[in-house]
Design a protein around this motif. Structure first.
Motif, PDB file in Angstrom:
ATOM      1  N   TRP A 183       2.108   1.663  -3.512  1.00  0.00           N
ATOM      2  CA  TRP A 183       1.036   2.144  -4.380  1.00  0.00           C
ATOM      3  C   TRP A 183       0.786   3.634  -4.164  1.00  0.00           C
ATOM      4  N   LYS A 184       0.787   4.051  -2.910  1.00  0.00           N
ATOM      5  CA  LYS A 184       0.587   5.467  -2.596  1.00  0.00           C
ATOM      6  C   LYS A 184       1.680   6.316  -3.231  1.00  0.00           C
ATOM      7  N   MET A 185       2.933   5.866  -3.131  1.00  0.00           N
ATOM      8  CA  MET A 185       4.040   6.628  -3.700  1.00  0.00           C
ATOM      9  C   MET A 185       3.979   6.628  -5.224  1.00  0.00           C
ATOM     10  N   ASN A 220       0.823  -1.210   0.000  1.00  0.00           N
ATOM     11  CA  ASN A 220       0.000   0.000   0.000  1.00  0.00           C
ATOM     12  C   ASN A 220       0.857   1.260   0.000  1.00  0.00           C
ATOM     13  N   PHE A 221       1.982   1.212   0.715  1.00  0.00           N
ATOM     14  CA  PHE A 221       2.878   2.369   0.701  1.00  0.00           C
ATOM     15  C   PHE A 221       3.447   2.571  -0.702  1.00  0.00           C
ATOM     16  N   LYS A 257       1.164   6.543  -7.014  1.00  0.00           N
ATOM     17  CA  LYS A 257       0.114   7.476  -7.403  1.00  0.00           C
ATOM     18  C   LYS A 257       0.522   8.924  -7.182  1.00  0.00           C
ATOM     19  N   ASN A 258       1.368   9.167  -6.189  1.00  0.00           N
ATOM     20  CA  ASN A 258       1.768  10.541  -5.880  1.00  0.00           C
ATOM     21  C   ASN A 258       2.986  10.996  -6.679  1.00  0.00           C
TER      22      ASN A 258
END
Length: 965
Positions: free
Chosen positions: A812-814, A809-810, A816-817
């Protein structure tokens, strides 16, 4: 086109026939029978045009009775210039669509008497006059134009056909005017839209990709490379945006249309050029530029955030020096007043060489030293040099038809190495070419599904057939063959011949024999060059037949022989016939352990050379891999080479150490030598510290991991390779002061990544802990990553593989950002490494939503998942379920081969072969039946894998057990 399509893995399943049950059964029966005959007709398109299963047919197709049923334009009309005005709407209309409208006029001359105007048009709606008259025709210079009887659209061959009441007059010029409307879709082809988010606001870019056959989706045109013309372009665009095109902006004014304020920008007319090189962009991008030097303006364009953060600085710094290098190399001045280069958020290829306005993927143009790796920087400079090489070779002088695409792309791929070496002289780019391009070409050209570099014109007719040529053979084999030619002619002779070729054919079109002619003229004028035959006789053997030879040297007798190298020798009956009987004129370079060096031309199947005969010295052929052939030796010479590698491997050059490993493993795959002999080339690796030999070993050993990752052999492989890579891992730990510094040498920076990747893969103590530690530190402080940029790809992969939901999840977050394309690409790969099946399934489903994963990245993501032993069956099931959606919505049938190869490359069982054969039948029964060629390749590879595993598993297992004693 740039290299992006080809350097990374980049396809699909199931269209039902919308016909009655009886017709379906009949159609499938016919298709089944026809599929069994590889070179025969297997379907009829909606225009009655016969299509072939083999995309490169071996006999001339039947001639259709009507000119509009043929895929090639008649030779009766020649365009002179176009006036094109386009207005892209960057907001949706009342139907929720993004559209563009346009007006186009083309001046053309009548070369042969005709009462037909046939011009390309695809997916355009025309708004002029009436249903039967979609265009206006007038004469030029006092010539009267015949009346139009009727116009209609031949959708299969993508033509607008205009039937005239009387015939056009030969030698007279006419003006054809049309008004039209099209969709500004997100299919990455023609005039399309790209989207990104800036400060929480969605921004829309209108941009283009015309190569090879998409200009016709933008305006009616004579869309063939030989139909060169001058283009006068005008763009209408919203306030706050900037418009760019091939030519320099002449000025922008504000006008009002239907109470709507718009900007109107006119551009200088282009040089005489082909339609596929047209480009225009409307965006809110900004640029950086250098002061005009030699009257050439250099500008780098992109998203405001990226440009302001300096991501375009490197591209700006290298562009002008590279242009000057090419001016000197070609001895021809850059012919345009500007060179715009623009980075697009959505772009299917790596880049596109549009004259004066080169378009790129962001990761192919932008570089951020804080987060980008050496490989990212290397990619940027080689893509820029590839595209700028085209400004002369491809744009100034263009191949006459797509069957000679290799002239464009193979040449640009070769010369890009020279340009990159000039821009970054400490990187040894010329050595990296062998590992990156020559070895890649060997792999593709060893299959029976390969094709000659230059095909006959009538074998490349349809858009699908044209698209299929954008492959490893065209780019990488083309580059390797030209490198070989340059080597045996010498670079000065080669460069002089290129100058003469470009100067004589400027603004025109050529065939490959025109290049041979100009090179031969230089050779004839230089008495110091001794060739065994003309360039035409030598080189035609390399470009008019597929494949390459393996040269076998017997040091006991001095005999030398050649044979066609096929990875599956039993498939020899399936290859197409060759006028040259698969013999080549082979330039052999060689040396002995006593440092004696020599050259020899092998002109026949077998020959004898006394200098090759020895009982004590080792012989090494194909020095620095300058020739496009593999080398085999008698067993005694192999043993002498192994002894040298074990005692002092540095006596043999780095390139040839890599060659020995790569040749041996591929000879073993082709059953020419024993598999244990090939494995023997890796014994010395515990002493090897150089990148190129290690890269060759890892690439070939990866095939073993791939084939055996579901068997007991996998553990033995891990143990063996762990012992070989442990010293390399320890070496880098020392020279980097316990991983706190970057290696000084550029090649060491590459090899450090290999050391950590293989160490983690094989379970070297401390490797997983190292990557996990770096990743956890980043999770604690996302704004300050401790991970060295060069190591990010392997750190992300190994840390996410060892972790769980939190780590994924981390990541994926990075992802997307991320606002940096190179960083996003590494995370795209890293996310595929998780061992959790449900996360991999979720990741695959994300590829169906362009808001989550951009369309340009979908194929990459699926192939990355397939590279994971847990993800491979998930990716295969996903492709079979979703292929219709992918191929239809993304308009990427040309990428099908890369997707299928990536998803099926480890197939090696009878069951997997049966699945592929059923998949092929499904595709053949659909309207996308030409895509079955990609599955045909996968079937061939699976059969070879199955055979190889069954024959070699026991030998490999026993050899590995012996090494463990």
């Amino acid at each position: 086109m740039g290299k992006g399509y080809i350097s990374k893995p980049i396809g699909f399943v199931l269209l039902g026939l919308s016909v009655g049950a009886v017709l379906t059964i009949l159609a499938l029966s016919v298709l089944y029978a026809q599929e069994k005959r590889k070179n025969e007709v297997n379907s009829i398109d909606e225009n009655g045009v016969e299509m072939t299963t083999n995309p490169y047919s071996t006999s001339e197709p039947p001639k259709n009775s009507e000119p509009w049923d043929k895929y090639r334009l008649p030779d009766s009309l020649r365009p002179e210039y176009y006036n094109v005005t386009l207005w892209p709407r960057l907001v949706t209309d009342k139907h929720g669509m993004y559209i563009f409208t346009g007006k186009s006029g083309v001046a053309f001359k009548c070369a042969k008497e005709t009462n037909l105007i046939i011009i390309h048009s695809n997916k355009l709606n025309f708004t002029l006059t009436s249903e039967t008259h979609h265009a206006k025709l007038t004469g030029s210079g006092g010539t009267s134009a015949p009346a139009i009887l009727k116009t209609w659209f031949q959708t299969g061959t993508q033509f607008m056909v205009i039937h005239l009441k009387e015939k056009l007059q030969v030698g007279k010029s006419y003006w054809l005017y049309t008004e039209f409307r099209g969709e500004l879709s997100d299919d990455l082809g023609g005039f399309y839209r790209s989207e990104y988010v800036e400060n929480g606001v969605k921004k829309v870019v209108a941009t283009t990709q015309m190569e090879p056959t998409s200009a016709r989706k933008t305006f009616p045109c004579f869309d063939e490379p030989s139909m060169k013309a001058v283009f006068h372009l005008t763009l209408l665009h919203p306030p706050g945006t900037v418009a760019l095109a091939n030519g320099m902006e002449l000025g922008t004014e504000s006008i009002t249309i239907d109470n709507q304020e718009v900007l109107l920008t006119r551009f200088e007319p282009t040089e005489k050029m082909s339609t596929y090189l047209l480009a225009f962009v409307v965006s809110e991008f900004i640029n950086i530029q250098s002061p005009p030097e030699d009257n050439v303006l250099i500008r780098i364009w992109g998203r405001r955030e990226a440009i302001e953060n300096g991501h375009g600085d490197y591209a700006l710094n290298v562009t002008f020096p590279i242009l000057k290098y090419y001016e000197n190399y070609y001895n021809i001045t850059y012919p345009l007043p500007k060179s715009d280069q623009i980075a697009l958020p959505d772009f299917a290829a790596g880049a596109m060489e549009n004259w004066g306005l080169v378009t790129y993927r962001e990761m192919s143009l932008f570089y951020d030293p804080k987060v980008s790796s050496n490989k990212d920087k290397e990619w940027v400079v080689t893509v820029i040099t590839h595209e700028l090489a085209h400004m002369w070779f491809g744009n100034l002088v263009t191949m006459r038809w797509w069957n000679d695409l290799w002239l464009n792309e193979g040449f640009a791929s070769f010369v890009s190495v020279l340009g990159a070496d000039y821009a970054e002289p400490t990187w040894n780019i010329k050595d990296l070419m062998v590992q990156q391009q020559v070895h890649s070409a060997f792999e593709a050209d060893a299959l029976v599904s390969s094709h000659p570099l230059s095909l006959r014109e009538y074998d490349v007719i349809t858009p699908d057939q044209i698209n299929m040529l954008f492959d490893d053979i065209t780019y990488n084999k083309g580059a390797a063959i030209l490198r070989m030619l340059s080597e045996f002619l010498s670079e000065p002779v080669f460069a002089k011949g290129l100058h003469n070729y470009l100067k004589e054919n400027a603004y025109n079109n050529t065939v490959y024999t025109d290049l041979w002619k100009k090179l031969q003229e230089v050779v004839d004028a230089d008495s110091s060059i001794q060739l065994p035959a003309s360039i035409n006789e030598i080189m035609n053997r390399w470009i008019l037949q597929m494949g390459f030879p393996v040269v076998t040297i017997d040091t006991q007798t001095g005999s030398i022989s050649q044979q066609h190298f096929l990875i599956d020798p039993e498939a020899v009956d399936s290859i197409m016939t060759s006028d040259y009987n698969y013999e080549w004129f082979v330039p052999i370079t060689w040396m002995k352990s006593g440092s004696n060096m020599g050259q020899h031309w092998l002109l026949t199947k077998t020959a004898s050379h006394e200098s090759m005969k020895t009982d004590t010295d080792w012989v090494l052929a194909n020095l620095n891999v300058t020739g496009f052939y593999r080398v085999n030796y008698d067993s005694h010479n192999w043993e002498r080479l192994f002894t040298q590698l074990t005692s002092d491997h540095t006596v043999i050059s780095v390139l040839n150490r890599g060659q020995i490993i790569d040749d041996a493993f591929n000879l073993a795959r082709a059953e020419i030598i024993n598999i244990t002999l090939a494995l023997g080339t890796t014994k010395y690796l515990s002493e090897e510290k150089e990148y190129i030999p290690w890269e060759a070993a890892i690439r070939n050993m990866d095939n073993f991991f791939l084939m055996f990752d579901r068997s007991e052999v996998y553990g033995l492989l891990q143990t063996y390779m762990r012992r070989k890579v442990q010293p390399l891992f320890d070496h880098f730990k020392v020279i980097t002061s316990n991983w706190t510094q970057k290696p000084t040498r550029y090649m060491d920076q590459h090899n450090q990544l290999n050391a950590i990747s293989m160490a983690c893969k094989t379970g070297v103590k401390g490797c997983s802990e190292l990557t996990g530690m770096w990743y956890r530190q980043w999770m604690k402080n996302p704004d300050s990553s401790p991970i060295p940029p060069n190591l990010k790809s392997t750190v992300y992969c190994n840390a996410i593989a060892a972790g769980g939901l939190e780590e994924w999840n981390f990541g994926w977050k990075m992802f997307k950002n991320s606002t940096i394309a190179a960083e996003a690409e590494k995370l795209l790969f890293g996310l595929s490494c998780t061992k959790e099946p449900w996360l991999l399934t979720r990741y695959l489903e994300y590829t169906t939503d362009p808001n989550l994963i951009r369309k340009q990245d979908v194929i990459f993501a699926i192939v990355y998942v397939a590279g994971n032993v847990i993800g491979q069956p998930l990716a295969w099931d996903f492709v079979r379920a979703k292929w219709e959606y992918i191929i239809k919505d993304y308009d990427t049938r040309s990428l099908f081969e890369s997707l299928i190869h990536g998803v099926t490359k480890k197939f090696s069982t009878e069951f997997e072969l049966q699945q592929l054969q059923r998949f092929k039948e499904d595709i053949a029964a659909s309207s996308f039946n030409t895509a079955s060629y990609a599955v045909e390749q996968a079937i061939e590879q699976t059969k070879a894998n199955f055979k190889w595993v069954s024959e070699n598993k026991a030998h490999v297992k026993n050899w590995l057990i012996e090494q463990s004693v």
